[in-house]
Design a protein around this motif. Structure first.
Motif, PDB file in Angstrom:
ATOM      1  N   VAL A   1       0.236  -2.726  -9.624  1.00  0.00           N
ATOM      2  CA  VAL A   1       0.004  -2.149  -8.302  1.00  0.00           C
ATOM      3  C   VAL A   1      -1.469  -1.801  -8.122  1.00  0.00           C
ATOM      4  CG1 VAL A   1       0.446  -0.137  -6.843  1.00  0.00           C
ATOM      5  CG2 VAL A   1       2.345  -1.328  -7.927  1.00  0.00           C
ATOM      6  N   ILE A   2      -2.077  -1.204  -9.129  1.00  0.00           N
ATOM      7  CA  ILE A   2      -3.497  -0.862  -9.033  1.00  0.00           C
ATOM      8  C   ILE A   2      -4.334  -2.124  -8.831  1.00  0.00           C
ATOM      9  CG2 ILE A   2      -5.501   0.078 -10.267  1.00  0.00           C
ATOM     10  CD1 ILE A   2      -3.619   2.205  -9.235  1.00  0.00           C
TER      11      ILE A   2
ATOM     12  N   PRO B   1       1.736   6.426   0.842  1.00  0.00           N
ATOM     13  CA  PRO B   1       2.565   6.316   2.041  1.00  0.00           C
ATOM     14  C   PRO B   1       1.972   7.126   3.194  1.00  0.00           C
ATOM     15  CG  PRO B   1       3.619   7.747   0.438  1.00  0.00           C
ATOM     16  CD  PRO B   1       2.410   7.172  -0.237  1.00  0.00           C
ATOM     17  N   ALA B   2       2.566   6.963   4.371  1.00  0.00           N
ATOM     18  CA  ALA B   2       1.973   7.531   5.584  1.00  0.00           C
ATOM     19  C   ALA B   2       2.089   9.043   5.669  1.00  0.00           C
ATOM     20  CB  ALA B   2       2.625   6.899   6.815  1.00  0.00           C
ATOM     21  N   GLY B   3       3.186   9.616   5.115  1.00  0.00           N
ATOM     22  CA  GLY B   3       3.414  11.047   5.265  1.00  0.00           C
ATOM     23  C   GLY B   3       3.562  11.409   6.729  1.00  0.00           C
TER      24      GLY B   3
ATOM     25  N   PRO C   1       4.470   2.491  -3.856  1.00  0.00           N
ATOM     26  CA  PRO C   1       3.005   2.434  -3.837  1.00  0.00           C
ATOM     27  C   PRO C   1       2.397   1.043  -3.670  1.00  0.00           C
ATOM     28  CG  PRO C   1       3.772   2.597  -6.086  1.00  0.00           C
ATOM     29  CD  PRO C   1       5.005   2.705  -5.228  1.00  0.00           C
ATOM     30  N   SER C   2       3.198   0.005  -3.574  1.00  0.00           N
ATOM     31  CA  SER C   2       2.627  -1.333  -3.372  1.00  0.00           C
ATOM     32  C   SER C   2       1.997  -1.430  -1.989  1.00  0.00           C
ATOM     33  CB  SER C   2       3.715  -2.394  -3.522  1.00  0.00           C
ATOM     34  OG  SER C   2       4.239  -2.393  -4.833  1.00  0.00           O
TER      35      SER C   2
ATOM     36  N   HIS D   1       0.843   9.374  -3.289  1.00  0.00           N
ATOM     37  CA  HIS D   1       1.773   9.585  -4.393  1.00  0.00           C
ATOM     38  C   HIS D   1       2.718   8.398  -4.490  1.00  0.00           C
ATOM     39  CE1 HIS D   1       5.056  10.657  -1.572  1.00  0.00           C
ATOM     40  NE2 HIS D   1       4.167  11.390  -0.936  1.00  0.00           N
ATOM     41  N   GLY D   2       3.522   8.367  -5.529  1.00  0.00           N
ATOM     42  CA  GLY D   2       4.518   7.319  -5.693  1.00  0.00           C
ATOM     43  C   GLY D   2       4.338   6.467  -6.938  1.00  0.00           C
ATOM     44  N   LEU D   3       3.114   6.453  -7.493  1.00  0.00           N
ATOM     45  CA  LEU D   3       2.858   5.571  -8.630  1.00  0.00           C
ATOM     46  C   LEU D   3       3.656   5.979  -9.866  1.00  0.00           C
ATOM     47  CD1 LEU D   3       0.995   3.077  -8.907  1.00  0.00           C
ATOM     48  CD2 LEU D   3      -0.585   4.538 -10.153  1.00  0.00           C
ATOM     49  N   CYS D   4       3.949   7.264 -10.006  1.00  0.00           N
ATOM     50  CA  CYS D   4       4.656   7.724 -11.205  1.00  0.00           C
ATOM     51  C   CYS D   4       6.109   7.241 -11.238  1.00  0.00           C
ATOM     52  CB  CYS D   4       4.595   9.238 -11.323  1.00  0.00           C
ATOM     53  SG  CYS D   4       5.428  10.119  -9.995  1.00  0.00           S
ATOM     54  N   HIS D   5       6.605   6.690 -10.149  1.00  0.00           N
ATOM     55  CA  HIS D   5       7.975   6.170 -10.132  1.00  0.00           C
ATOM     56  C   HIS D   5       8.073   4.786 -10.768  1.00  0.00           C
ATOM     57  CE1 HIS D   5       9.692   9.433  -7.777  1.00  0.00           C
ATOM     58  NE2 HIS D   5       8.585   9.410  -7.065  1.00  0.00           N
TER      59      HIS D   5
END
Length: 214
Positions: free
Chosen positions: A120-121, A39-41, A89-90, A107-111
């Motif tokens: 997604v990868i 994400p942009a942060g 993360p998409s 970050h975000g993939l662990c969700h």
């Protein structure tokens, strides 16, 4: 920055530094580097890529568009950074002709459960040009956030559980997550069809990786 994002500083993150160094190398040779950050942060990383001469896309939730576009404007790089709506993360939905040299998933993939993370990868790898690189950060199974984690003893393929209450409160993560070891992130990329260049575990126990599309 959200609580999870604070787990690795944008200013001192090892994997993001590798991505910036890759941008410098490519800029010298190709003179036109396309980067996707999601994400942009706070757009600090996007601003650093823009300073290096890259054309940068930042992807984040549509509801954050105005906030992020204000940050882009404040960065002084509005000509080099654009916002794209997505659900990290998409990746964002763009035409098949759009390809990037560098993608940074902060970050975000662990969700996501492991099977969804693989999808997604694969989507992210398709967004890369041949030879393009993906820079990935995931919360670590052996980091502080993993203390008392209910999924610690589960197989990676089944691991999806809530954090211990104390860690959930500290990091603001109430939902179930899939935490990764360094071996796990290697397996994730390998099973997603990526060629793994490097994996590492930080001093905080979070895991990082660099993969290339071949």
């Amino acid at each position: 920055m959200d609580t999870q994002g604070e787990a690795w500083s944008e200013e001192q993150d090892a994997i993001q530094q590798l991505a910036l160094e890759e941008c410098v190398k490519r800029q010298r040779i190709e003179h036109e580097v396309r980067v996707l950050v999601l994400p942009a942060g706070r757009c600090r990383l996007a601003g650093r890529f823009a300073q290096l001469g890259a054309q940068v896309s930042v992807a984040d939730a549509p509801a954050l568009r105005q906030e992020i576009e204000n940050r882009i404007l404040a960065s002084g790089h509005s000509g080099a950074i654009r916002f794209l709506p997505a659900q990290p993360p998409s990746p964002p939905e763009e035409g098949d002709e759009v390809r990037y040299d560098i993608i940074v998933l902060r970050h975000g993939l662990c969700h996501l459960p492991y099977a969804q993370a693989k999808l997604v990868i694969r989507q992210l790898m398709k967004k890369l040009r041949i030879g393009g690189k993906l820079y990935l950060s995931i919360l670590g199974l052996h980091s502080e956030v993993g203390e008392g984690y209910a999924g610690r003893e589960q197989s990676l393929y089944e691991r999806f559980a809530p954090l211990a209450p104390a860690m959930a409160d500290k990091y603001g993560i109430a939902e179930q997550v899939c935490l990764y070891s360094e071996r796990d992130i290697f397996l994730l990329l390998l099973e997603s069809g990526a060629s793994v260049l490097r994996t590492l575990t930080t001093t905080w126990g979070n895991v990082k990786a660099v993969a290339v599309r071949v």
